[in-house]
Every structure is written in structure tokens, then in C-alpha cells.
Design a protein around this motif. Structure first.
Motif, PDB file in Angstrom:
ATOM      1  N   VAL A 211     -42.008  53.593   4.840  1.00 36.75           N
ATOM      2  CA  VAL A 211     -41.824  52.149   4.976  1.00 36.75           C
ATOM      3  C   VAL A 211     -41.852  51.472   3.615  1.00 36.75           C
ATOM      4  CG1 VAL A 211     -42.912  50.030   5.847  1.00 36.75           C
ATOM      5  CG2 VAL A 211     -42.595  51.990   7.366  1.00 36.75           C
ATOM      6  N   TYR A 212     -42.759  51.899   2.740  1.00 34.79           N
ATOM      7  CA  TYR A 212     -42.814  51.304   1.407  1.00 34.79           C
ATOM      8  C   TYR A 212     -41.544  51.625   0.615  1.00 34.79           C
ATOM      9  CZ  TYR A 212     -44.332  49.674  -3.099  1.00 34.79           C
ATOM     10  OH  TYR A 212     -44.395  48.995  -4.290  1.00 34.79           O
ATOM     11  N   ALA A 213     -41.076  52.864   0.718  1.00 35.99           N
ATOM     12  CA  ALA A 213     -39.850  53.251   0.015  1.00 35.99           C
ATOM     13  C   ALA A 213     -38.656  52.444   0.526  1.00 35.99           C
ATOM     14  CB  ALA A 213     -39.592  54.746   0.193  1.00 35.99           C
ATOM     15  N   GLY A 214     -38.656  52.160   1.819  1.00 37.15           N
ATOM     16  CA  GLY A 214     -37.533  51.425   2.409  1.00 37.15           C
ATOM     17  C   GLY A 214     -37.596  49.920   2.253  1.00 37.15           C
ATOM     18  N   THR A 215     -38.817  49.370   2.200  1.00 38.70           N
ATOM     19  CA  THR A 215     -38.946  47.902   2.193  1.00 38.70           C
ATOM     20  C   THR A 215     -39.618  47.354   0.944  1.00 38.70           C
ATOM     21  OG1 THR A 215     -41.118  47.857   3.262  1.00 38.70           O
ATOM     22  CG2 THR A 215     -39.171  47.902   4.722  1.00 38.70           C
ATOM     23  N   GLY A 216     -40.486  48.130   0.328  1.00 43.02           N
ATOM     24  CA  GLY A 216     -41.254  47.643  -0.816  1.00 43.02           C
ATOM     25  C   GLY A 216     -42.322  46.634  -0.425  1.00 43.02           C
ATOM     26  N   SER A 217     -42.570  46.500   0.863  1.00 44.53           N
ATOM     27  CA  SER A 217     -43.528  45.506   1.349  1.00 44.53           C
ATOM     28  C   SER A 217     -44.945  46.087   1.453  1.00 44.53           C
ATOM     29  CB  SER A 217     -43.103  44.974   2.717  1.00 44.53           C
ATOM     30  OG  SER A 217     -44.129  44.170   3.270  1.00 44.53           O
ATOM     31  N   VAL A 218     -45.833  45.621   0.594  1.00 49.86           N
ATOM     32  CA  VAL A 218     -47.231  46.047   0.632  1.00 49.86           C
ATOM     33  C   VAL A 218     -47.893  45.533   1.911  1.00 49.86           C
ATOM     34  CG1 VAL A 218     -49.469  45.833  -0.529  1.00 49.86           C
ATOM     35  CG2 VAL A 218     -47.396  46.176  -1.872  1.00 49.86           C
TER      36      VAL A 218
END
Length: 192
Positions: A25-32
Motif C-alpha cells: 500500500v505504501y509503495a502504491g500510494t505513499g500514504s503514511v
């Protein structure tokens, strides 16, 4: 041992699957924020086991090994588990929909990862599965008694295998648990 058909989902199993999901999810969105919510819904949801252990099971030994031995050894009698419920999932999903708060969506996605894993792997404890178990209302109607939902025993975890059981999970005993209901009366042949 492997996560075969005779294993029970483990805390470490949730940790590993949630960590992989968080990385993706982080790789796809960058959302912490989304990742933080996902971690909460995927792993921290299990804090309700600790609450049950202390408040409802009245256990006072707070060492992680004692807690793991209790849960992975199948000694649980009460299953309130407030955070493990379809009702909470629906409420959080509605709230996330209305507010569009990213960490709340993450929590919903984490629960959508956590609950199916519990249903699949913990369902091995019950001949009829545990889909219904994850309704808080169903558990409440059963008086939150674990014995109402399971009919198979767990093998106690040997002390030397406790931390490996954290990742592998508890294991089922070979024989089903006898139910509390009395056996049906046998018919006796009539004598002539």
C-alpha cells in the motif's frame, strides 16, 4: 511445522501478512496515514484479546509468554473481542465513507485482511466453521462463551516452542471435544 490445514492463525501470521500489505500500500500510494490505519486494523485489532484476557478471563500473569500460552493453548473461556466484529467493520466503513479520512479507510482495509484470515484458520476449531462467530451480536447471545463456538481441542504449546508458535500458531488436537449435551439414549432390544 507449516501453516497447513491443522494450524490456527497466529499473531505472527497477522504481523507478516499485514507488514506485506502495508509495504504494498505504501509503495502504491505513499500514504503514511493509510498504512498506519492498515497496521491498526490488521494487527493492533488483536489488543482486544489482551482486554478479554485481563477483564473477562481474570488472568493476572501479564508476561507475553503466559498470554501466548493461554491463547495458543486453547484455554480461553470468554470471547467478547469487541474489535473483532462485523458490526464494528460496518460502522467504521460507514464512518470512513462519510469522512473520507485515510487512516480510517486503512483500518477498514486492515480488518478486511484480518477477519478472513481468522475465519479461515480459526475455523478449524469448529466443525461448522466460524463465519457467524465474528458477529458481536452472535457472541453476545451465546453469553460470550468460547465453548459455544468450538468443538475441537488445541494441543498445549510446549514451553520450548512458544515463540515459534507465535508465528506458526496453535495446533489442533487429533480428537474432537465431547459436547456438553448428554448422549442419546440407546434402544434396548426387547426380550421375548
Amino acid at each position: 511445522p507449516s501453516l497447513g490445514s491443522r494450524s490456527v492463525v497466529s499473531p505472527g501470521g497477522h504481523l507478516v501478512t499485514t507488514a506485506a500489505a502495508c509495504a504494498a500500500v505504501y509503495a502504491g500510494t505513499g500514504s503514511v496515514e493509510l498504512v498506519a490505519g492498515l497496521a491498526a486494523g490488521g494487527v493492533l485489532i488483536d489488543v482486544d484479546h489482551v482486554v478479554d484476557y485481563v477483564l473477562f478471563e481474570r488472568q493476572r500473569d501479564l508476561r507475553p509468554t503466559a498470554f501466548l500460552r493461554y491463547y495458543l493453548g486453547g484455554r480461553v473461556e470468554r470471547v467478547v473481542l469487541v474489535l473483532h466484529s462485523y458490526e464494528l467493520l460496518a460502522l467504521l466503513a460507514a464512518l470512513a465513507w462519510l469522512t473520507q479520512v485515510e487512516w480510517l479507510w486503512g483500518w477498514v482495509f486492515g480488518m478486511l485482511l484480518h477477519l478472513p484470515l481468522d475465519i479461515i484458520f480459526n475455523g478449524k476449531f469448529a466443525s461448522g466453521g466460524l463465519v457467524h462467530f465474528y458477529s458481536f451480536i452472535v457472541r453476545a447471545r451465546a453469553g460470550f462463551r468460547a465453548a459455544h463456538f468450538v468443538d475441537r481441542r488445541v494441543k498445549p504449546v510446549p514451553a520450548g516452542e512458544l515463540w515459534s508458535a507465535f508465528f506458526v500458531g496453535g495446533r489442533l488436537a487429533d480428537e474432537p471435544v465431547a459436547r456438553a449435551t448428554p448422549p442419546a439414549p440407546r434402544s434396548v432390544p426387547a426380550r421375548s
